[in-house]
Scaffold this motif. Structure first.
Motif, PDB file in Angstrom:
ATOM      1  N   LYS A 276       0.888  -1.034   0.005  1.00  0.00           N
ATOM      2  CA  LYS A 276       0.160  -0.158   0.014  1.00  0.00           C
ATOM      3  C   LYS A 276       0.892   1.112  -0.071  1.00  0.00           C
ATOM      4  CE  LYS A 276      -4.318  -1.584   0.655  1.00  0.00           C
ATOM      5  NZ  LYS A 276      -4.454  -2.545   1.664  1.00  0.00           N
TER       6      LYS A 276
ATOM      7  N   PHE B 187     -13.526  -3.942  10.703  1.00  0.00           N
ATOM      8  CA  PHE B 187     -14.113  -3.715   9.394  1.00  0.00           C
ATOM      9  C   PHE B 187     -13.998  -5.173   8.526  1.00  0.00           C
ATOM     10  CE2 PHE B 187     -13.780  -3.274   4.695  1.00  0.00           C
ATOM     11  CZ  PHE B 187     -14.950  -2.416   4.525  1.00  0.00           C
TER      12      PHE B 187
ATOM     13  N   ALA C  23     -13.791  -7.157   5.408  1.00  0.00           N
ATOM     14  CA  ALA C  23     -13.521  -7.070   4.025  1.00  0.00           C
ATOM     15  C   ALA C  23     -13.973  -8.202   3.338  1.00  0.00           C
ATOM     16  CB  ALA C  23     -11.955  -6.680   3.842  1.00  0.00           C
TER      17      ALA C  23
ATOM     18  N   PRO D 140     -17.064  -3.965  -7.674  1.00  0.00           N
ATOM     19  CA  PRO D 140     -17.083  -2.345  -7.717  1.00  0.00           C
ATOM     20  C   PRO D 140     -15.446  -2.235  -6.644  1.00  0.00           C
ATOM     21  CG  PRO D 140     -18.803  -3.219  -6.328  1.00  0.00           C
ATOM     22  CD  PRO D 140     -18.533  -4.381  -7.243  1.00  0.00           C
TER      23      PRO D 140
ATOM     24  N   GLY E 263     -13.378  -1.435  -3.637  1.00  0.00           N
ATOM     25  CA  GLY E 263     -13.666  -1.789  -2.333  1.00  0.00           C
ATOM     26  C   GLY E 263     -14.290  -2.947  -1.767  1.00  0.00           C
TER      27      GLY E 263
ATOM     28  N   THR F  71      -7.734  -7.914  -1.717  1.00  0.00           N
ATOM     29  CA  THR F  71      -7.376  -8.865  -0.462  1.00  0.00           C
ATOM     30  C   THR F  71      -7.446 -10.204  -0.948  1.00  0.00           C
ATOM     31  OG1 THR F  71      -8.757  -6.862   0.797  1.00  0.00           O
ATOM     32  CG2 THR F  71      -8.419  -9.048   2.014  1.00  0.00           C
TER      33      THR F  71
HETATM   34  N1  LIG Z   1      -5.279  -2.353   5.821  1.00  0.00           N
HETATM   35  C1  LIG Z   1      -6.576  -2.336   5.743  1.00  0.00           C
HETATM   36  N2  LIG Z   1      -7.027  -1.749   7.073  1.00  0.00           N
HETATM   37  C2  LIG Z   1      -8.386  -1.187   6.826  1.00  0.00           C
HETATM   38  N3  LIG Z   1      -9.029  -1.706   5.955  1.00  0.00           N
HETATM   39  C3  LIG Z   1      -8.620  -2.327   4.696  1.00  0.00           C
HETATM   40  C4  LIG Z   1      -7.262  -2.531   4.636  1.00  0.00           C
HETATM   41  N4  LIG Z   1      -7.080  -2.975   3.503  1.00  0.00           N
HETATM   42  C5  LIG Z   1      -8.195  -2.959   2.826  1.00  0.00           C
HETATM   43  N5  LIG Z   1      -8.965  -2.358   3.689  1.00  0.00           N
HETATM   44  C6  LIG Z   1     -10.377  -2.288   3.167  1.00  0.00           C
HETATM   45  O1  LIG Z   1     -10.802  -3.669   2.676  1.00  0.00           O
HETATM   46  C7  LIG Z   1     -11.941  -3.375   1.628  1.00  0.00           C
HETATM   47  C8  LIG Z   1     -11.673  -4.440   0.523  1.00  0.00           C
HETATM   48  O2  LIG Z   1     -10.229  -3.735   0.002  1.00  0.00           O
HETATM   49  P1  LIG Z   1      -9.694  -4.136  -1.417  1.00  0.00           P
HETATM   50  O3  LIG Z   1      -8.327  -3.384  -1.460  1.00  0.00           O
HETATM   51  O4  LIG Z   1      -9.586  -5.696  -1.397  1.00  0.00           O
HETATM   52  O5  LIG Z   1     -10.558  -3.525  -2.445  1.00  0.00           O
HETATM   53  P2  LIG Z   1     -10.625  -3.725  -3.992  1.00  0.00           P
HETATM   54  O6  LIG Z   1     -11.861  -4.763  -4.241  1.00  0.00           O
HETATM   55  O7  LIG Z   1      -9.248  -4.284  -4.422  1.00  0.00           O
HETATM   56  O8  LIG Z   1     -10.865  -2.218  -4.446  1.00  0.00           O
HETATM   57  P3  LIG Z   1     -10.054  -1.447  -5.761  1.00  0.00           P
HETATM   58  O9  LIG Z   1     -10.943  -1.845  -6.811  1.00  0.00           O
HETATM   59  O10 LIG Z   1     -10.464  -0.007  -5.377  1.00  0.00           O
HETATM   60  O11 LIG Z   1      -8.714  -2.109  -5.876  1.00  0.00           O
HETATM   61  C9  LIG Z   1     -11.740  -1.944   1.322  1.00  0.00           C
HETATM   62  O12 LIG Z   1     -13.027  -1.440   1.915  1.00  0.00           O
HETATM   63  C10 LIG Z   1     -10.686  -1.414   2.062  1.00  0.00           C
HETATM   64  O13 LIG Z   1     -11.028  -0.161   2.446  1.00  0.00           O
END
Ligand SMILES: Nc1ncnc2c1ncn2[C@@H]1O[C@H](COP(=O)(O)OP(=O)(O)OP(=O)(O)O)[C@@H](O)[C@H]1O
Ligand SMILES: [Mg+2]
Lengths: 421, 231
Positions: free
Chosen positions: A417, B21, B23, B42, B44, B49
Motif C-alpha cells: 500500500k 471492518f 473486508a 466495484p 472496495g 484482499t
Molecule cells: N489495511 C487495511 N485496513 C483497513 N481496511 C482495509 C485495509 N486494506 C483494505 N481495507 C478495506 O478492505 C476493503 C477491500 O479492500 P480491497 O483493496 O480488497 O478492495 P478492491 O476490491 O481491491 O478495491 P479496488 O478495486 O479499489 O482496488 C476496502 O473497503 C478497504 O477499505
C-alpha cells in the motif's frame, strides 16, 4: 545476488552517494570536534606544565607536605648529582631545576635610601646554559620592554611590579629575603627588562632571574626547590611509570628529606581540574556524539523507510524477509564504513592542519584575564582515528536496523500500500 | 483438473478503531490448474484482499486457504517466501519495476532467488522477453519505457520462472485500450500454451472478453461465479 544488490547500490545515488555524503560530513565534524577538545586539554596541560608542574617534578617529601608555600628551605640538595642521574637514565627528557622564593624588592634612591619596596614572587630558572627554559616560559614573547638577562646579576620584572615600584630599565634593585638557613639575605640586580605573560598569577608579582643568582642570594649552593621533568610529548601513563620507578628507588616514607617524583596529574589541583575537564569534555563529546548519532540514525531510518515499496516488490517476488533485512543491514554497514573512512580522512586532514597552524586568538584574548595561550590548536590522537565510527557506522547501522524492523512488523500487503501511494 | 487453490469459509477483517471492518466474508472458492479467471466487482469489494491472501502477502482472519496443497497461513516467513519465489508470479496495476535496474535485470531478479546458473538465467530471461515482445529493450531502464512496455516487463518478470500461478491485480487499469488488449492477448497466449493459471482482479470491462471464468464480488461476498465464453 550480491552483485545484483551492489549494482543497485552503485546506481541509486539516493542510496549510496547521498547517505555517504551525510555520514561523511557528520564524521568530519566529529573528528574535528574531538581533536579540538584534545587540543584544548593538551593546552591546559602544557600551560600548567610550563609554570607549575612540569610533566613530572621532583621535590623532597617535606617540601611536598607544604608545597603550596613553596618552602625553598626544604628544597632538594645535591642537585648536580641528581641531574646527572636523571639525564643519564632518562636521556629523552629534559630536566630543569627551579627555585621559587618570596622576597622583598627594594628600590633605592641615589643615596641608597629606600624609595619603594614591595613583595615579589621570585622564580630562579636556568636562563643561560641553553634556551630550553626561555622557550618553555615563552620569555621572548612575554618581553614587554628591555631585553632578557644576558649575564648574571640581571633580572626580569613583571610589568605590574615594575610600574608599581616605578622601576625603569637599567635600575639597580635590591632583593631582601632570608637564606635557606634562616639568616638575612640581600642581593643586587639590574633590571634588564619587563615581562607580561597574560597569566594573572605570573603577572601580579613575579620576578625572574637566573638560578645561579638566586642560589647566591639565598645561599642555596647546588640546591633547588623543585626539578621539573619534561617529556618530548606529554603522555600521562609515562609520567606515572617514570615516577613509580624513581620513587621506588629514592623515596622513603620515613625519611622526609628523601625525594618524591610527582606526575603532573598528581600535583595540587591538577587531578581535580583534569578530572573535571575530562568530565566536562566527556559530557560534551557524549552529547555531540549523541546528536550526531541521532542525525545519522535518522538518515539510516529514512533511507530504509523510503524503500518499503521496493521491499514489498522483493517480498512478492519471493525474497524472504530475513534475506531483505540482512541485505539492508549489510548495505548500511558498507555505506557506513565507506563514509566513515572518507569522513575520518578528511577530518584528520583538517585536524592536522589545525594542529600544525593553529588559530591565533590573541586579538580576541588581548584583554582577557587568563590567557592560556594565544594559539588554539587541535591535537590528533589515536582515538581521533576511531571516534568517527561511533556515529558513522554504529549509529547509521542502528538506524537501518530500526527501519528494517518495520519489514517484520508490517504486513507484506501493507508494504505494498505504501508503494502504491 | 487438478485443484490449485481452495478457500474455505474465509473471512478477513481489518481493525478499524474500536470495531472491525469485515473486508471478506464466507468466501468458498476453488481454482483449478490452467484457469484464466477474473475477479470483478466495484472498488472496495475485496478483490485485492483475495489475491493478497492467495499470494500469502496477507493472511485471512479465519477459514482455510490451501495453495498447492499447503495451508499458507501456517507457513513461516521463509517458507511462504519460497512458495512465492518458486510457484507464484505477481503483476500489479502500477508495474512496480525496480527503477535502478535494466529490463533484463528486472526480469532476471526472480531467477537470482532460485540460485540458477548464469547461462540458464540468460536463456529464460530472453525467452520471457520474447513472449512479451521486448527483446530490443533489454538494456533500457523502466523510466525510459512507456506504461504498456513497463507492464510487459512486469509480465515477463512474473512468468520468467515458469510459475504455476500468476496473480494480476488490475494489470490494465493504467493502460489505454490498445495496450490493454495487447497485454491480455499476451497473457491469454501464455495461459493457453504453457498452462499457467491466471487470476485477475479487475473492473475493466475489456478484461471480461478474455476470461473463461468470472467471479463477482460485492461487499466482500461472492455474488456470482460463472463460466463465460472467453476470447
Ligand atoms: N489495511 C487495511 N485496513 C483497513 N481496511 C482495509 C485495509 N486494506 C483494505 N481495507 C478495506 O478492505 C476493503 C477491500 O479492500 P480491497 O483493496 O480488497 O478492495 P478492491 O476490491 O481491491 O478495491 P479496488 O478495486 O479499489 O482496488 C476496502 O473497503 C478497504 O477499505
Ligand atoms: Mg484493489
Amino acid at each position: 545476488m550480491l552483485k545484483f544488490l551492489a549494482k543497485g547500490l552503485m546506481r541509486d545515488r539516493s542510496r549510496s552517494f547521498f547517505p555517504i555524503l551525510i555520514i561523511a560530513a557528520g564524521v568530519v565534524l566529529t573528528v574535528l570536534f574531538y581533536s579540538w577538545i584534545n587540543g584544548f586539554i593538551g593546552m591546559i596541560i602544557s600551560e600548567n606544565a610550563r609554570f607549575e608542574t612540569g610533566h613530572v617534578k621532583i621535590v623532597t617529601r617535606a617540601y611536598n607536605e607544604l608545597i603550596d608555600q613553596k618552602p625553598y628551605d626544604l628544597g632538594l640538595m645535591n642537585v648536580d648529582k641528581k641531574l646527572n642521574y636523571l639525564n643519564q637514565n632518562y636521556p629523552n627528557m629534559n630536566w630543569q631545576p627551579r627555585i621559587y622564593f618570596g622576597a622583598l624588592l627594594d628600590v633605592p634612591d641615589e643615596n641608597g635610601e629606600t624609595l619603594q619596596q614591595g613583595e615579589v614572587m621570585g622564580l630562579g630558572v636556568d636562563l643561560f646554559s641553553d634556551n630550553f627554559e626561555r622557550n618553555l616560559l615563552n620569555l621572548e614573547n612575554a618581553l614587554a620592554s628591555g631585553e632578557l638577562p644576558q649575564k648574571q646579576g640581571e633580572i626580569l620584572l613583571s610589568q605590574e611590579v615594575a610600574s608599581k615600584l616605578k622601576v625603569k630599565l637599567g635600575d639597580n634593585v635590591t632583593m631582601i629575603g632570608s637564606t635557606m638557613f634562616g639568616s638575612i639575605a640581600m642581593y643586587n640586580f639590574i633590571v634588564s627588562g619587563t615581562v607580561r605573560f597574560g597569566i594573572q598569577a605570573m603577572d601580579r608579582g613575579a620576578v625572574i632571574a637566573d638560578i645561579s643568582d638566586v642560589r647566591s642570594f639565598l645561599d642555596m649552593k647546588n640546591t633547588a626547590s623543585e626539578i621539573f621533568g619534561f617529556l618530548p610529548n606529554y603522555k600521562e601513563e609515562k609520567t606515572y611509570a617514570i615516577s613509580k620507578e624513581y620513587n621506588e628507588k629514592f623515596s622513603y616514607e620515613n625519611d622526609e628529606f628523601s625525594d618524591i617524583m610527582l606526575p603532573l596529574r598528581e600535583q595540587g589541583q591538577m587531578s581535580f581540574m583534569l578530572a573535571s575537564v575530562d568530565q566536562r569534555t566527556g559530557i560534551f563529546i557524549f552529547f555531540f556524539l549523541f546528536i550526531m548519532s541521532i542525525v545519522l540514525w535518522n538518515s539510516g531510518l529514512m533511507n530504509g523507510i523510503r524503500r518499503y515499496g521496493e521491499v514489498g516488490v522483493r517480498l512478492a517476488i519471493g525474497e524472504s524477509k530475513g534475506h531483505i533485512y540482512r541485505a539492508m543491514i549489510i548495505e548500511a554497514i558498507i555505506i557506513g564504513i565507506v563514509a566513515t573512512i572518507i569522513g575520518t580522512a578528511i577530518g584528520l586532514v583538517f585536524s592536522y592542519l589545525l594542529q600544525h597552524y593553529g588559530i591565533n586568538i590573541s586579538s580576541l584574548m588581548r584583554d582577557a584575564n587568563v590567557i592560556m595561550s594565544s594559539t588554539m590548536r587541535a591535537r590528533v590522537t589515536t582515538e581521533c582515528y576511531f571516534v568517527g565510527f561511533i556515529p558513522g557506522v554504529i549509529a547509521s547501522v542502528i538506524g537501518a536496523c530500526f527501519a528494517g524492523i518495520g519489514i517484520y512488523r508490517r504486513n507484506t500487503a501493507q508494504l505494498f500500500k505504501e508503494l502504491e501511494q | 483438473m487438478n485443484k490449485l487453490i481452495e478457500m474455505k469459509n474465509v473471512m478477513k477483517k481489518y481493525p478499524m478503531g474500536k470495531t472491525d471492518f469485515v473486508a471478506l466474508e464466507n468466501i468458498d472458492l476453488k481454482f483449478s490448474e490452467g484457469e484464466f479467471t477474473g475477479i470483478v466487482g466495484p472498488s472496495g469489494s475485496g478483490k485485492t484482499t483475495i489475491l493478497n491472501i492467495i499470494g500469502s502477502l496477507d493472511s485471512q482472519s479465519s477459514g482455510d486457504v490451501l495453495v498447492m496443497g499447503k495451508q499458507i497461513a501456517k507457513l513461516s516467513n521463509t517458507k511462504s517466501a519460497r512458495l512465492r519465489s518458486q510457484k507464484i508470479g505477481f503483476i500489479f496495476q502500477t508495474y512496480n519495476l525496480l527503477p535502478v535496474y535494466t529490463v533484463f535485470e528486472n526480469v532476471e531478479f526472480p531467477l537470482l532467488l532460485l540460485n540458477m546458473s548464469k547461462e540458464k538465467r540468460k536463456i529464460l530471461v530472453n525467452e520471457a522477453l520474447k513472449w512479451v515482445g521486448l527483446t530490443d529493450k533489454i538494456k533500457s531502464k523502466p523510466a525510459q519505457l512507456s506504461g504498456g512496455e513497463c507492464q510487459r516487463v512486469a509480465i515477463a518478470r512474473a512468468i520468467v520462472k515458469e510459475p504455476k500461478l500468476v496473480l494480476a491485480d488490475e494489470p490494465t487499469a493504467n493502460l489505454d485500450a490498445e495496450n490493454s488488449h495487447n497485454i491480455l492477448k499476451m497473457m491469454k497466449k501464455i495461459n493457453e500454451e504453457t498452462g499457467t493459471t491466471f487470476i485477475f482482479a479487475t473492473h475493466d470491462a475489456k478484461v471480461i472478453k478474455y476470461i473463461t471464468r468470472k467471479i463477482t464480488l460485492l461487499d466482500g461476498s461472492i455474488a456470482q461465479d460463472e463460466i463465460v465464453s472467453g476470447g
